[in-house]
Scaffold this motif. Structure first.
Motif, PDB file in Angstrom:
ATOM      1  N   THR A 481       0.829  -1.212   0.000  1.00 58.97           N
ATOM      2  CA  THR A 481       0.000   0.000   0.000  1.00 58.97           C
ATOM      3  C   THR A 481       0.858   1.255   0.000  1.00 58.97           C
ATOM      4  OG1 THR A 481      -1.740  -1.169   1.208  1.00 58.97           O
ATOM      5  CG2 THR A 481      -1.782   1.227   1.298  1.00 58.97           C
ATOM      6  N   LEU A 482       2.013   1.193   0.674  1.00 58.90           N
ATOM      7  CA  LEU A 482       2.870   2.380   0.799  1.00 58.90           C
ATOM      8  C   LEU A 482       3.826   2.547  -0.377  1.00 58.90           C
ATOM      9  CD1 LEU A 482       3.885   2.058   4.577  1.00 58.90           C
ATOM     10  CD2 LEU A 482       2.032   3.430   3.600  1.00 58.90           C
ATOM     11  N   ALA A 483       3.930   1.524  -1.238  1.00 61.18           N
ATOM     12  CA  ALA A 483       4.907   1.562  -2.327  1.00 61.18           C
ATOM     13  C   ALA A 483       4.408   2.383  -3.503  1.00 61.18           C
ATOM     14  CB  ALA A 483       5.249   0.130  -2.753  1.00 61.18           C
ATOM     15  N   ASN A 484       4.072   3.629  -3.231  1.00 63.63           N
ATOM     16  CA  ASN A 484       3.547   4.515  -4.261  1.00 63.63           C
ATOM     17  C   ASN A 484       3.883   5.949  -3.870  1.00 63.63           C
ATOM     18  OD1 ASN A 484       1.342   6.361  -5.438  1.00 63.63           O
ATOM     19  ND2 ASN A 484       1.000   4.434  -6.568  1.00 63.63           N
ATOM     20  N   ASP A 485       4.498   6.671  -4.789  1.00 62.86           N
ATOM     21  CA  ASP A 485       4.943   8.033  -4.495  1.00 62.86           C
ATOM     22  C   ASP A 485       3.776   8.939  -4.133  1.00 62.86           C
ATOM     23  OD1 ASP A 485       6.817   9.932  -4.125  1.00 62.86           O
ATOM     24  OD2 ASP A 485       7.162  10.379  -6.234  1.00 62.86           O
ATOM     25  N   TYR A 486       2.636   8.781  -4.834  1.00 61.84           N
ATOM     26  CA  TYR A 486       1.463   9.619  -4.538  1.00 61.84           C
ATOM     27  C   TYR A 486       0.908   9.307  -3.152  1.00 61.84           C
ATOM     28  CZ  TYR A 486       1.434  10.950  -9.477  1.00 61.84           C
ATOM     29  OH  TYR A 486       1.765  11.453 -10.720  1.00 61.84           O
ATOM     30  N   MET A 487       0.974   8.054  -2.749  1.00 64.53           N
ATOM     31  CA  MET A 487       0.466   7.675  -1.436  1.00 64.53           C
ATOM     32  C   MET A 487       1.308   8.313  -0.330  1.00 64.53           C
ATOM     33  SD  MET A 487      -1.761   6.096   0.325  1.00 64.53           S
ATOM     34  CE  MET A 487      -2.129   5.134   1.781  1.00 64.53           C
ATOM     35  N   ILE A 488       2.630   8.264  -0.481  1.00 64.19           N
ATOM     36  CA  ILE A 488       3.508   8.874   0.524  1.00 64.19           C
ATOM     37  C   ILE A 488       3.265  10.382   0.587  1.00 64.19           C
ATOM     38  CG2 ILE A 488       5.906   9.327   1.149  1.00 64.19           C
ATOM     39  CD1 ILE A 488       5.106   6.450   1.635  1.00 64.19           C
ATOM     40  N   PHE A 518      -0.452  -1.597 -12.419  1.00 66.70           N
ATOM     41  CA  PHE A 518      -1.838  -2.046 -12.504  1.00 66.70           C
ATOM     42  C   PHE A 518      -2.791  -0.896 -12.183  1.00 66.70           C
ATOM     43  CE2 PHE A 518       0.786  -5.624 -11.109  1.00 66.70           C
ATOM     44  CZ  PHE A 518       0.585  -6.488 -12.188  1.00 66.70           C
ATOM     45  N   LYS A 519      -3.674  -0.585 -13.093  1.00 66.89           N
ATOM     46  CA  LYS A 519      -4.653   0.474 -12.881  1.00 66.89           C
ATOM     47  C   LYS A 519      -5.883  -0.110 -12.177  1.00 66.89           C
ATOM     48  CE  LYS A 519      -1.971   3.132 -15.337  1.00 66.89           C
ATOM     49  NZ  LYS A 519      -0.850   2.200 -15.493  1.00 66.89           N
ATOM     50  N   ARG A 520      -6.358   0.615 -11.172  1.00 67.03           N
ATOM     51  CA  ARG A 520      -7.512   0.120 -10.407  1.00 67.03           C
ATOM     52  C   ARG A 520      -8.541   1.229 -10.251  1.00 67.03           C
ATOM     53  NH1 ARG A 520      -5.077  -2.010  -4.969  1.00 67.03           N
ATOM     54  NH2 ARG A 520      -3.706  -0.227  -5.301  1.00 67.03           N
ATOM     55  N   GLU A 521      -9.716   0.833  -9.810  1.00 64.92           N
ATOM     56  CA  GLU A 521     -10.774   1.801  -9.572  1.00 64.92           C
ATOM     57  C   GLU A 521     -10.493   2.570  -8.282  1.00 64.92           C
ATOM     58  OE1 GLU A 521     -13.400   2.712 -11.350  1.00 64.92           O
ATOM     59  OE2 GLU A 521     -12.661   1.419 -12.962  1.00 64.92           O
ATOM     60  N   PRO A 522     -10.616   3.914  -8.303  1.00 64.39           N
ATOM     61  CA  PRO A 522     -10.388   4.702  -7.084  1.00 64.39           C
ATOM     62  C   PRO A 522     -11.281   4.251  -5.930  1.00 64.39           C
ATOM     63  CG  PRO A 522     -10.489   6.126  -9.002  1.00 64.39           C
ATOM     64  CD  PRO A 522     -10.873   4.775  -9.472  1.00 64.39           C
ATOM     65  N   ALA A 523     -12.537   3.925  -6.216  1.00 63.00           N
ATOM     66  CA  ALA A 523     -13.456   3.521  -5.150  1.00 63.00           C
ATOM     67  C   ALA A 523     -12.978   2.232  -4.467  1.00 63.00           C
ATOM     68  CB  ALA A 523     -14.858   3.324  -5.711  1.00 63.00           C
ATOM     69  N   GLU A 524     -12.439   1.329  -5.266  1.00 66.54           N
ATOM     70  CA  GLU A 524     -11.926   0.068  -4.716  1.00 66.54           C
ATOM     71  C   GLU A 524     -10.745   0.324  -3.782  1.00 66.54           C
ATOM     72  OE1 GLU A 524      -9.518  -3.872  -6.305  1.00 66.54           O
ATOM     73  OE2 GLU A 524     -10.547  -2.561  -7.735  1.00 66.54           O
ATOM     74  N   ILE A 525      -9.840   1.215  -4.209  1.00 67.96           N
ATOM     75  CA  ILE A 525      -8.674   1.543  -3.385  1.00 67.96           C
ATOM     76  C   ILE A 525      -9.094   2.231  -2.091  1.00 67.96           C
ATOM     77  CG2 ILE A 525      -6.636   3.030  -3.278  1.00 67.96           C
ATOM     78  CD1 ILE A 525      -6.091   2.431  -6.133  1.00 67.96           C
ATOM     79  N   LEU A 526      -9.998   3.198  -2.210  1.00 69.00           N
ATOM     80  CA  LEU A 526     -10.438   3.934  -1.027  1.00 69.00           C
ATOM     81  C   LEU A 526     -11.137   3.011  -0.032  1.00 69.00           C
ATOM     82  CD1 LEU A 526     -10.708   6.530   0.505  1.00 69.00           C
ATOM     83  CD2 LEU A 526     -12.722   7.111  -0.866  1.00 69.00           C
ATOM     84  N   LYS A 527     -11.922   2.096  -0.530  1.00 72.92           N
ATOM     85  CA  LYS A 527     -12.594   1.140   0.354  1.00 72.92           C
ATOM     86  C   LYS A 527     -11.571   0.328   1.133  1.00 72.92           C
ATOM     87  CE  LYS A 527     -15.905  -2.697   0.233  1.00 72.92           C
ATOM     88  NZ  LYS A 527     -16.742  -3.573  -0.651  1.00 72.92           N
ATOM     89  N   TYR A 529      -8.432   1.276   1.856  1.00 74.80           N
ATOM     90  CA  TYR A 529      -7.740   2.146   2.808  1.00 74.80           C
ATOM     91  C   TYR A 529      -8.573   2.389   4.063  1.00 74.80           C
ATOM     92  CZ  TYR A 529      -4.416   3.353  -0.923  1.00 74.80           C
ATOM     93  OH  TYR A 529      -3.458   3.308  -1.903  1.00 74.80           O
ATOM     94  N   VAL A 530      -9.868   2.597   3.873  1.00 67.51           N
ATOM     95  CA  VAL A 530     -10.754   2.844   5.022  1.00 67.51           C
ATOM     96  C   VAL A 530     -10.876   1.579   5.867  1.00 67.51           C
ATOM     97  CG1 VAL A 530     -13.113   3.400   5.713  1.00 67.51           C
ATOM     98  CG2 VAL A 530     -12.018   4.701   3.865  1.00 67.51           C
ATOM     99  N   ALA A 531     -10.957   0.417   5.197  1.00 71.74           N
ATOM    100  CA  ALA A 531     -11.054  -0.845   5.929  1.00 71.74           C
ATOM    101  C   ALA A 531      -9.809  -1.088   6.774  1.00 71.74           C
ATOM    102  CB  ALA A 531     -11.265  -1.993   4.953  1.00 71.74           C
ATOM    103  N   LYS A 532      -8.654  -0.650   6.275  1.00 71.87           N
ATOM    104  CA  LYS A 532      -7.404  -0.815   7.021  1.00 71.87           C
ATOM    105  C   LYS A 532      -7.198   0.295   8.054  1.00 71.87           C
ATOM    106  CE  LYS A 532      -4.820  -3.349   3.484  1.00 71.87           C
ATOM    107  NZ  LYS A 532      -3.680  -3.341   2.544  1.00 71.87           N
ATOM    108  N   LYS A 533      -8.148   1.220   8.129  1.00 71.70           N
ATOM    109  CA  LYS A 533      -8.097   2.338   9.080  1.00 71.70           C
ATOM    110  C   LYS A 533      -6.867   3.221   8.865  1.00 71.70           C
ATOM    111  CE  LYS A 533     -10.778  -0.104  12.588  1.00 71.70           C
ATOM    112  NZ  LYS A 533     -10.848  -0.578  13.968  1.00 71.70           N
ATOM    113  N   ILE A 534      -6.524   3.408   7.574  1.00 70.19           N
ATOM    114  CA  ILE A 534      -5.491   4.393   7.244  1.00 70.19           C
ATOM    115  C   ILE A 534      -6.132   5.774   7.178  1.00 70.19           C
ATOM    116  CG2 ILE A 534      -3.775   5.071   5.523  1.00 70.19           C
ATOM    117  CD1 ILE A 534      -3.661   2.153   4.634  1.00 70.19           C
ATOM    118  N   PHE A 535      -7.323   5.837   6.596  1.00 71.06           N
ATOM    119  CA  PHE A 535      -8.089   7.089   6.506  1.00 71.06           C
ATOM    120  C   PHE A 535      -9.496   6.837   7.046  1.00 71.06           C
ATOM    121  CE2 PHE A 535      -5.210   7.116   2.775  1.00 71.06           C
ATOM    122  CZ  PHE A 535      -4.416   8.195   3.127  1.00 71.06           C
ATOM    123  N   GLN A 536     -10.123   7.905   7.482  1.00 72.22           N
ATOM    124  CA  GLN A 536     -11.533   7.801   7.868  1.00 72.22           C
ATOM    125  C   GLN A 536     -12.289   9.052   7.410  1.00 72.22           C
ATOM    126  OE1 GLN A 536     -12.132   7.640  12.111  1.00 72.22           O
ATOM    127  NE2 GLN A 536     -10.549   9.165  12.551  1.00 72.22           N
TER     128      GLN A 536
END
Length: 818
Positions: A481-488, A518-527, A529-536
């Protein structure tokens, strides 16, 4: 929930007998004891010397060695569970070895009970063999022989067929000769080869044992030409067989006989040929000489053989080896095609799917063993523990260690455990017993191993933060999850509790979704992240009393909220939904300032070893504090890493990392790693940064350290390999070489030049060239060797095409190198 798999492999205990080759009585005793122990064929007889024999020096195998390093090399190669010094070897100081020292008397058979103090006796094996092989009437006889030996060349013949003590032999003759319909034969050098095709005592001791040869390219089919009256040759023959080789011994006293030539020819024909799996590979048998045999005699014998031609191959079916393989030399073992064999009688697996921290299973026992023995270890259970579906760090690598390490694995039975470079072993004193062990946590194993090195360590504040992040991410796999420049960048912009409006946050998530392989849907990624309690998700509301805006998460949101600034209650503006601003915040450890105290780089470095480098097993310790020589040291990451490397008997490496999320490496960091390097020779030093390149200042600080760490250590390796990791490597998806190709420029050029050199030490060498502008390590060591050589001998022309084995160490780098 943690799923644990426990794999157990049953094998005989392995005992190494230490014998001075000039001590004939001790050698005879070693053969006698091994002729009464289950698996005795695979127990090595290790030669000990006060001074290295001249013939060893003449052969060249002892170059750079002392009698002590040869002893240590043999013990390391065979990896025995116990050591037994005999005769003159009893004077040796063996305190430095981790193996328990056994007195030979503990291996004598109790003739009433039929057991020994250690191991499983011949009488137990005989009963098991008889029940299995004579349960039904046999169609074909076993052709069991009871040999007797002449005085001449007696020791050689005993090493071939086995020779128990006279007391044991009487019982065998009285009680077992008739049931086996055994035939008494008188052996000599003229007839021993024909009786090697029969069944005899030493073969009985291999009952229900499968031996896997770890010799790499050499399968171990060997005709060994030797002197039957030379003790060292007998020891060398014994040890080839103890490595799992199939060996046909031909003494020089019999090599001109038709029987010797016939048997050698048939052996070579049976053990050579085209591979069944790859028609491009041809397997040769080996014709090997002992140290006491002249190479011309070997060639004469080879020319006298009448070997049938292979219809699938035009060349010779065997190769001549002019020297004995250097078992004692770590550098030479692979090159000579030797390695200790793996023994296995049977194995089983146990799966546990609960959260219990301790597990208990029955020992895996030999079915023919008596319940109790003489009080010592009777057989060995090699144990492998694997954990899945967890969000904590478990030990996948158990390093070689002592009593403290045992406490990390078991709260009871401390004396029964042995940790070697190749296995974690439970040495059982009884059958129908239980193995009780903890599911080993990585930090407990690492901490207790460090205690065995007389160092105490404690988890630091960044280490605690990193552990919390791992729980949120779902374990090491979640670090992706952290291996992305935009995420950091997103996490940095939301440090210290900063919120981000829904629209802006969605735009950042969209960038993450569209980046990478790999390109993914933003909604899938956000779901996710929220499930992992990185963001709320929450809302931002303005207080009508103090006019300050405050953020409220959804669980705390009601129609009436309290302002955290003035503590006044107010109603949310349900009448004006546009005044309710939806926004996101980072949670828990992800909201800490300074990029979570540099933890992101540490976790991404951990990911390199856990996921990118062949998905190899690791035992990590996140950021910790310790003291080395009264100097306080903080290490960002320590770990044991077992590389998938078929060429190494043991590829477990100790690694220490200094990690920077955005700061530069400083002199303090370099000095700290120097202290670690001196304390742990051979350990890999990692410098990891989330920057694209190192600054000139960082390069000038690192070069002297790397040059000193590059001095020759052993086994064609530097004293401390140094690995440089930047954003390019830390964000890689599959493989660092792929990332280099994708980056282009000098990175792509290195990737093309060093394709397939993806072992850790090669990558260390490449990154030093790539980021520090250094020479390849092989060139560096060769040049230093030449400098030392010329200093001693004056200007001399040398063949510098290959790095020299045993190149001298470099105490200090030159000014030019700095």
């Amino acid at each position: 929930m943690t799923e644990t798999n426990l794999s157990i492999k049953l094998r005989p205990i392995k005992i190494a007998f230490l014998v001075n080759p000039t001590d004939t009585k001790a050698l005879a005793k070693a053969i006698e004891i091994n002729s009464t122990l289950w698996g005795g064929t695979y127990n090595p007889i290790i030669p000990t010397f006060e001074k290295i024999p001249s013939v060893w020096k003449k052969e060249g195998g002892a170059f750079g060695h002392t009698s002590r390093t040869i002893l240590k090399g043999y013990i390391e190669a065979f990896n025995p569970d116990f050591l037994v010094p005999l005769g003159k070897a009893k004077k040796l100081n063996l305190k430095e070895f981790r193996q328990e020292i056994i007195d030979e008397k503990r291996l004598s058979i109790n003739l009433k009970e039929g057991t020994t103090g250690y191991g499983i006796s011949i009488f137990e094996v005989l009963q098991g063999f008889f029940k299995k092989e004579f349960k039904f009437k046999r169609r074909y006889p076993i052709n069991y022989i009871f040999p007797s030996f002449p005085k001449e060349n007696k020791l050689f013949l005993q090493s071939v067929f086995g020779a128990p003590s006279k007391d044991v032999e009487k019982i065998l003759d009285k009680n077992w000769k008739e049931p086996f319909e055994a035939k008494s034969v008188k052996l000599n050098l003229g007839n021993y080869l024909q009786y090697m095709r029969h069944f005899y005592l030493r073969q009985m001791l291999k009952f229900e044992i499968k031996a896997s040869n770890n010799s790499g390219w050499n399968r171990g089919e060997c005709v060994f030409l030797m002197n039957a009256s030379n003790n060292q040759d007998i020891i060398d023959y014994w040890n080839l067989r103890a490595m799992g080789w199939s060996v046909l011994p031909i003494p020089k006293q019999a090599m001109h006989s038709n029987s010797a030539k016939k048997n050698a020819s048939e052996f070579i024909e049976a053990n050579s040929g085209v591979s069944k799996h790859n028609k491009q590979i041809y397997y040769y048998a080996t014709l090997m000489k002992s140290r006491s045999i002249d190479i011309e005699d070997v060639k004469t014998f080879a020319n006298s053989l009448k070997i049938k031609k292979d219809k699938d191959f035009k060349g010779p079916r065997f190769s001549i080896t002019g020297s004995y393989p250097r078992i004692w030399d770590e550098w030479a073992r692979h090159r000579d095609g030797v390695g200790s064999c793996d023994l296995e009688s049977k194995s089983e697996n146990h799966d546990f799917t609960d959260s219990s921290e301790e597990i208990s299973v029955k020992t895996l026992d030999p079915e023919f063993a008596f319940r109790f023995g003489g009080g010592g270890a009777r057989f060995a259970n090699d144990v492998v523990i694997a954990n899945y579906m967890h969000d904590d760090l478990y030990a996948a690598v158990i390093p070689e260690g002592g009593r403290n390490l045992t406490r990390a694995l078991s709260s009871i039975g401390l004396n029964e455990w042995r940790f070697s470079k190749r296995s974690t072993t439970y040495l059982s004193e009884h059958t129908n017993w239980r193995i009780n062990l903890k599911v080993p946590k990585a930090d407990e194993v690492f901490t207790n191993w460090m205690r065995d090195q007389n160092l105490e360590i404690n988890l630091s504040s960044p280490g605690r933060i990193a552990k919390q992040m791992l729980k949120h991410l779902g374990g090491t796999f979640g670090i992706n999850t952290l291996a992305n420049d935009y995420m950091i960048s997103l996490l940095k912009s939301m440090e210290s509790g900063k919120e981000m409006a829904k629209e802006q946050f969605w735009a950042e998530i969209s960038k993450i979704a569209s980046s990478g392989t790999f390109k993914r849907e933003p909604a899938e990624i956000l779901k996710n992240y929220v499930a992992k309690k990185i963001f709320q998700l929450g809302v931002s509301l303005k207080c009508p009393t103090c006019t300050h805006s405050s953020w409220h998460d959804i669980p705390s949101l009601t129609y009436t909220v309290t302002c955290p600034s003035c503590l006044e209650e107010f109603n949310i503006p349900t009448h004006s939904p546009d005044d309710i601003k939806w926004s996101y915040k980072a949670t828990g450890p992800f909201t800490l300032p300074k990029r979570a105290e540099g933890v992101y780089a540490t976790l991404l470095t951990l990911r390199i070893f856990s996921s990118i480098f062949h998905h190899s097993p690791i035992t990590p310790m996140l950021s910790f504090e310790t003291k080395i020589d009264d100097q306080a040291i903080e290490v960002d990451l320590g770990l044991f890493f077992r590389e998938s490397n078929y060429r190494k008997e043991d590829a477990t490496r100790l690694i220490f990392a200094e990690c920077k999320t955005e700061n530069d490496f400083t002199k303090k960091d370099i000095d700290k790693m120097k202290v670690i390097a001196e304390k742990f020779p051979g350990a890999v030093l990692v410098f990891a940064t989330l920057k694209e390149e190192l600054t000139e200042r960082e390069i000038s600080l690192l070069k002297p350290l790397v040059n000193k760490a590059r001095r020759y250590y052993k086994n064609e390796e530097p004293y401390n390999p140094v690995l440089i990791l930047t954003k390019t490597e830390l964000f890689t998806v599959w493989d660092v070489f792929d990332s280099w190709k994708e980056k282009g420029g000098k990175h792509a050029a290195f990737a093309k030049q060093h394709a397939y050199q993806n072992e850790l030490l090669n990558i260390c060498d490449i990154t030093q060239q790539l980021y520090l502008g250094m020479k390849p390590w092989g060139q560096f060591t060769q040049e230093e060797f030449e400098k030392k050589f010329k200093k001693k001998t004056g200007p001399t022309t040398m063949d510098a095409t290959q790095p020299q084995k045993g190149a001298p160490s470099i105490e200090q780098p030159t000014a030019e190198e700095q």
